[in-house]
Design a protein around this motif. Structure first.
Motif, PDB file in Angstrom:
ATOM      1  N   LYS A  96       3.055 -10.830   4.458  1.00 24.32           N
ATOM      2  CA  LYS A  96       4.041  -9.748   4.452  1.00 24.32           C
ATOM      3  C   LYS A  96       3.368  -8.460   3.998  1.00 24.32           C
ATOM      4  CE  LYS A  96       8.517  -8.425   2.417  1.00 24.32           C
ATOM      5  NZ  LYS A  96       9.602  -8.845   1.481  1.00 24.32           N
ATOM      6  N   VAL A  97       3.643  -7.361   4.709  1.00 24.03           N
ATOM      7  CA  VAL A  97       3.056  -6.055   4.397  1.00 24.03           C
ATOM      8  C   VAL A  97       4.164  -5.068   4.053  1.00 24.03           C
ATOM      9  CG1 VAL A  97       1.752  -4.096   5.311  1.00 24.03           C
ATOM     10  CG2 VAL A  97       1.050  -6.429   5.884  1.00 24.03           C
ATOM     11  N   LEU A  98       3.982  -4.337   2.962  1.00 23.38           N
ATOM     12  CA  LEU A  98       4.877  -3.242   2.593  1.00 23.38           C
ATOM     13  C   LEU A  98       4.065  -1.955   2.542  1.00 23.38           C
ATOM     14  CD1 LEU A  98       6.959  -4.825  -0.347  1.00 23.38           C
ATOM     15  CD2 LEU A  98       7.624  -4.605   2.059  1.00 23.38           C
ATOM     16  N   LEU A  99       4.340  -1.032   3.467  1.00 20.03           N
ATOM     17  CA  LEU A  99       3.660   0.258   3.495  1.00 20.03           C
ATOM     18  C   LEU A  99       4.554   1.332   2.885  1.00 20.03           C
ATOM     19  CD1 LEU A  99       2.081   0.086   7.063  1.00 20.03           C
ATOM     20  CD2 LEU A  99       0.950  -0.321   4.869  1.00 20.03           C
ATOM     21  N   ASN A 100       3.977   2.514   2.669  1.00 20.54           N
ATOM     22  CA  ASN A 100       4.711   3.620   2.045  1.00 20.54           C
ATOM     23  C   ASN A 100       5.373   3.170   0.742  1.00 20.54           C
ATOM     24  OD1 ASN A 100       4.319   5.616   4.238  1.00 20.54           O
ATOM     25  ND2 ASN A 100       5.542   4.146   5.418  1.00 20.54           N
ATOM     26  N   THR A 101       4.698   2.287   0.053  1.00 22.88           N
ATOM     27  CA  THR A 101       5.246   1.689  -1.164  1.00 22.88           C
ATOM     28  C   THR A 101       4.213   1.799  -2.278  1.00 22.88           C
ATOM     29  OG1 THR A 101       6.578   0.121   0.116  1.00 22.88           O
ATOM     30  CG2 THR A 101       6.173  -0.419  -2.203  1.00 22.88           C
ATOM     31  N   GLU A 102       4.577   2.494  -3.334  1.00 28.78           N
ATOM     32  CA  GLU A 102       3.643   2.690  -4.440  1.00 28.78           C
ATOM     33  C   GLU A 102       4.031   1.806  -5.617  1.00 28.78           C
ATOM     34  OE1 GLU A 102       1.178   6.249  -6.616  1.00 28.78           O
ATOM     35  OE2 GLU A 102       2.883   6.749  -5.326  1.00 28.78           O
ATOM     36  N   VAL A 103       3.061   1.069  -6.117  1.00 20.56           N
ATOM     37  CA  VAL A 103       3.283   0.276  -7.325  1.00 20.56           C
ATOM     38  C   VAL A 103       3.234   1.219  -8.523  1.00 20.56           C
ATOM     39  CG1 VAL A 103       2.329  -1.529  -8.818  1.00 20.56           C
ATOM     40  CG2 VAL A 103       2.396  -1.858  -6.335  1.00 20.56           C
ATOM     41  N   THR A 104       4.280   1.192  -9.331  1.00 19.87           N
ATOM     42  CA  THR A 104       4.362   2.083 -10.489  1.00 19.87           C
ATOM     43  C   THR A 104       4.031   1.385 -11.795  1.00 19.87           C
ATOM     44  OG1 THR A 104       6.741   1.628 -10.663  1.00 19.87           O
ATOM     45  CG2 THR A 104       6.070   3.566  -9.375  1.00 19.87           C
ATOM     46  N   GLU A 105       4.065   0.038 -11.793  1.00 17.53           N
ATOM     47  CA  GLU A 105       3.762  -0.704 -13.022  1.00 17.53           C
ATOM     48  C   GLU A 105       3.497  -2.164 -12.682  1.00 17.53           C
ATOM     49  OE1 GLU A 105       5.800  -1.729 -17.392  1.00 17.53           O
ATOM     50  OE2 GLU A 105       7.030  -0.989 -15.732  1.00 17.53           O
ATOM     51  N   ASP A 112       0.841  -1.199   0.000  1.00 15.85           N
ATOM     52  CA  ASP A 112       0.000   0.000   0.000  1.00 15.85           C
ATOM     53  C   ASP A 112       0.874   1.245   0.000  1.00 15.85           C
ATOM     54  OD1 ASP A 112      -3.164   0.488   0.510  1.00 15.85           O
ATOM     55  OD2 ASP A 112      -1.976   2.173   1.263  1.00 15.85           O
ATOM     56  N   LYS A 113       0.414   2.281  -0.691  1.00 13.52           N
ATOM     57  CA  LYS A 113       1.178   3.522  -0.820  1.00 13.52           C
ATOM     58  C   LYS A 113       1.149   4.370   0.448  1.00 13.52           C
ATOM     59  CE  LYS A 113      -0.591   7.118  -2.973  1.00 13.52           C
ATOM     60  NZ  LYS A 113      -1.229   8.045  -3.949  1.00 13.52           N
ATOM     61  N   ARG A 114       0.158   4.139   1.330  1.00 12.27           N
ATOM     62  CA  ARG A 114       0.019   4.977   2.515  1.00 12.27           C
ATOM     63  C   ARG A 114       0.775   4.376   3.698  1.00 12.27           C
ATOM     64  NH1 ARG A 114      -6.034   7.231   2.936  1.00 12.27           N
ATOM     65  NH2 ARG A 114      -4.941   9.116   3.605  1.00 12.27           N
ATOM     66  N   ASP A 115       0.745   5.087   4.829  1.00  9.92           N
ATOM     67  CA  ASP A 115       1.566   4.669   5.967  1.00  9.92           C
ATOM     68  C   ASP A 115       0.875   3.660   6.875  1.00  9.92           C
ATOM     69  OD1 ASP A 115      -0.308   6.421   6.956  1.00  9.92           O
ATOM     70  OD2 ASP A 115       1.087   7.531   8.232  1.00  9.92           O
ATOM     71  N   LYS A 116      -0.378   3.313   6.567  1.00 14.53           N
ATOM     72  CA  LYS A 116      -1.063   2.252   7.294  1.00 14.53           C
ATOM     73  C   LYS A 116      -2.144   1.658   6.412  1.00 14.53           C
ATOM     74  CE  LYS A 116      -3.234   5.921  10.037  1.00 14.53           C
ATOM     75  NZ  LYS A 116      -3.419   6.433  11.399  1.00 14.53           N
ATOM     76  N   LEU A 117      -2.610   0.495   6.807  1.00 13.24           N
ATOM     77  CA  LEU A 117      -3.614  -0.206   6.023  1.00 13.24           C
ATOM     78  C   LEU A 117      -4.983   0.465   6.150  1.00 13.24           C
ATOM     79  CD1 LEU A 117      -2.803  -3.953   6.885  1.00 13.24           C
ATOM     80  CD2 LEU A 117      -1.718  -2.466   5.218  1.00 13.24           C
ATOM     81  N   GLY A 118      -5.884   0.081   5.256  1.00 14.58           N
ATOM     82  CA  GLY A 118      -7.267   0.531   5.378  1.00 14.58           C
ATOM     83  C   GLY A 118      -7.851   1.120   4.116  1.00 14.58           C
ATOM     84  N   GLY A 119      -7.018   1.742   3.262  1.00 12.98           N
ATOM     85  CA  GLY A 119      -7.581   2.385   2.081  1.00 12.98           C
ATOM     86  C   GLY A 119      -8.554   3.471   2.493  1.00 12.98           C
TER      87      GLY A 119
END
Length: 491
Positions: A235-244, A30-37
């Protein structure tokens, strides 16, 4: 298999849990700093504000996530049933206390309009028929036209060609009661005068299973699901934006994703809980999208957006329930302003959320925690939110102060707002739509973007923009569909 899930809204989290519990290795990004959208939590000055979805129906879809993981739900989250479900307030001062006490509902209907009692009883029977046929379809994929053909006779019999309002209005005469039993599509981004009458089953769903709240707020439910996912090895990756989403040119299959700060992450399958339109338009090169071209995606009708003001008060308003629906002077014309004319009207119909009515711990002692939600046009309209947000906020506060919350402006001690620009840029939602693709008849089931991409066979979609649609039951159902597609024995 190694599986990447893009986006950690309810749909993404639930899919990740189901697939991890089935034996796959899942990475949730997720691109944000915590889950939830949309269920993000804002913490301000000792107040906790749930960002978005707050109405929980179909609680078994949450319970299933713990069951498939072999964990007791009570170790992670506590759900409590609400009563009333909503207070629905009208500007003439009348209030309908909506719950699942059949005798009490009839008593209130009789007080509003005695002639509508018999009509409501017929409506309830009709909504039960829609529920019995429609509920199983929520967890059934519609990947082929034959899937649609099989259910077409039932859809005709259930009058799915009618709108929710049209369906209700054939039974109910009082204008206020018509609104009481037809407003629900607004909670999932639909126009009651355009959304297929299949959504009339929401009434029966609520009557049968109630409205629930997670103690600690919706954010506590998100946190419980996060803990569950981690506990079973996810496994969770936060502050991570998928670019492609990386596509193999020969096989036309996804091989993984590129990210802004973790580089390339390989995967045997990719699940997107990001906005469907954003995913196709921004994460997949056009040459791999024969079915979902830019033109087709942009030709779809998208739901309205939202303006949401979160505010904490240094006093309590105990006359207000947990969920309040505040109906304005106009109904159909107001809805047409937002959905069709895409004009920001001067009047309001609002949803007011006061979770401290159920859980006082969400605010400091003696205080109240609120958010007020106003449907507004998406960014396809001409509203300049950089200049209009503050005046619009002021109008809402003035309205609440005059009608429902005395001296409100004197008692607000902290606040935050989001508008369509937040949905567009923070949540990557096309046109700043709050609920993705509008739930009309010809944008439902087979006619909605499919749970499995027609262009890329190992790319899957969950969330509001795919089948069955928005709302917590909808997005959790989409996760069940996709998990069963990837792991047929799942669940």
């Amino acid at each position: 298999m190694n599986i990447v899930v893009i986006g950690a809204g309810f749909g993404g989290i639930a899919t990740a849990i189901r697939l991890q519990a089935s034996g796959h290795q899942v990475t949730l990004i997720d691109k944000r700093d915590k889950l939830g959208g949309r269920a993000y939590v804002y913490e301000l000055s000792g107040f906790k504000f749930d960002g978005g979805p707050t109405i929980i129906t179909a609680p078994w879809l949450i319970e299933e996530l713990f069951d498939v993981s072999g964990k007791p739900m009570q170790d992670y989250v506590k759900l409590v049933q609400l009563n009333p479900f909503y207070n629905i307030r009208f500007e003439d001062g009348s209030v309908f206390h909506y719950n699942n006490d059949a005798d009490y509902l009839i008593e209130q209907i009789r007080a509003f309009n005695p002639n509508d009692v018999a009509g409501y009883e017929r409506f309830y029977q009709a909504s039960q028929a829609v529920f019995n046929k429609g509920l199983p379809l929520m967890t059934k994929p519609f990947g082929n036209i034959t899937d649609m053909v099989k259910v077409a006779p039932d859809m005709v019999e259930l009058q799915s060609f009618k709108s929710v309002a049209g369906f209700v209005n054939q039974y109910i005469q009082d204008e206020r009661l018509r609104q009481v039993f037809s407003f629900h599509p607004l909670l999932i981004g639909g126009n009651p005068f355009q959304s297929t009458s299949i959504y009339a089953m929401i009434h029966k769903l609520e009557q049968a299973f109630g409205i629930w709240f997670a103690m600690g707020g919706t954010g506590a439910l998100v946190e419980g699901l996060r803990r569950l996912f981690i506990d079973i090895g996810g496994k969770v990756l936060l502050n991570t934006e998928v670019t492609e989403i990386v596509i193999d040119a020969k096989t036309k299959r996804a091989t993984g994703v590129n990210t802004n700060n973790h580089g390339y992450i390989g995967a045997d399958a990719v699940v997107s809980n990001a906005d469907v339109a954003f995913t196709y338009l921004n994460l997949i090169p056009a040459k791999y999208r024969r079915k979902w071209s830019d033109k087709r995606i942009k030709s779809l009708r998208y739901s309205m957006s939202l303006f949401v003001l979160y505010f904490g008060t240094n006093r309590q308003y105990e006359h207000m329930a947990h969920h309040e629906i505040l109906m304005g002077k106009r109904y159909r014309d107001w809805i047409e302003d937002i959905f069709t004319r895409k004009y920001l009207p001067d009047d309001f119909s609002l949803y007011l959320h006061r979770p401290t009515a159920t859980d006082p711990s969400l605010a400091p002692s003696g205080c109240d925690c609120f958010y007020v939600l106003a449907p507004v046009p998406h960014l396809g309209g001409n509203v300049d939110w950089k200049t209009m947000a503050k005046p619009f906020r002021d109008r809402i506060v003035k309205y609440l102060e005059e009608k429902y919350l005395p001296d409100l402006s004197q008692h607000i001690v902290t606040e935050h707002y989001i508008d369509p620009l937040h949905f567009r840029f923070d949540l990557n939602s096309y046109l700043g739509s709050a609920f993705s693709i509008e739930p009309t008849l010809f944008q439902s089931a087979y006619f909605r973007p499919h749970n499995q991409s027609e262009d890329i066979s190992n790319l899957y979609f969950v969330g509001a923009g795919t089948h069955p649609g928005a709302g917590i039951p909808g997005v959790l159902s989409s996760s069940k569909i996709v998990a069963q597609m990837i792991s047929p024995k799942e669940g």
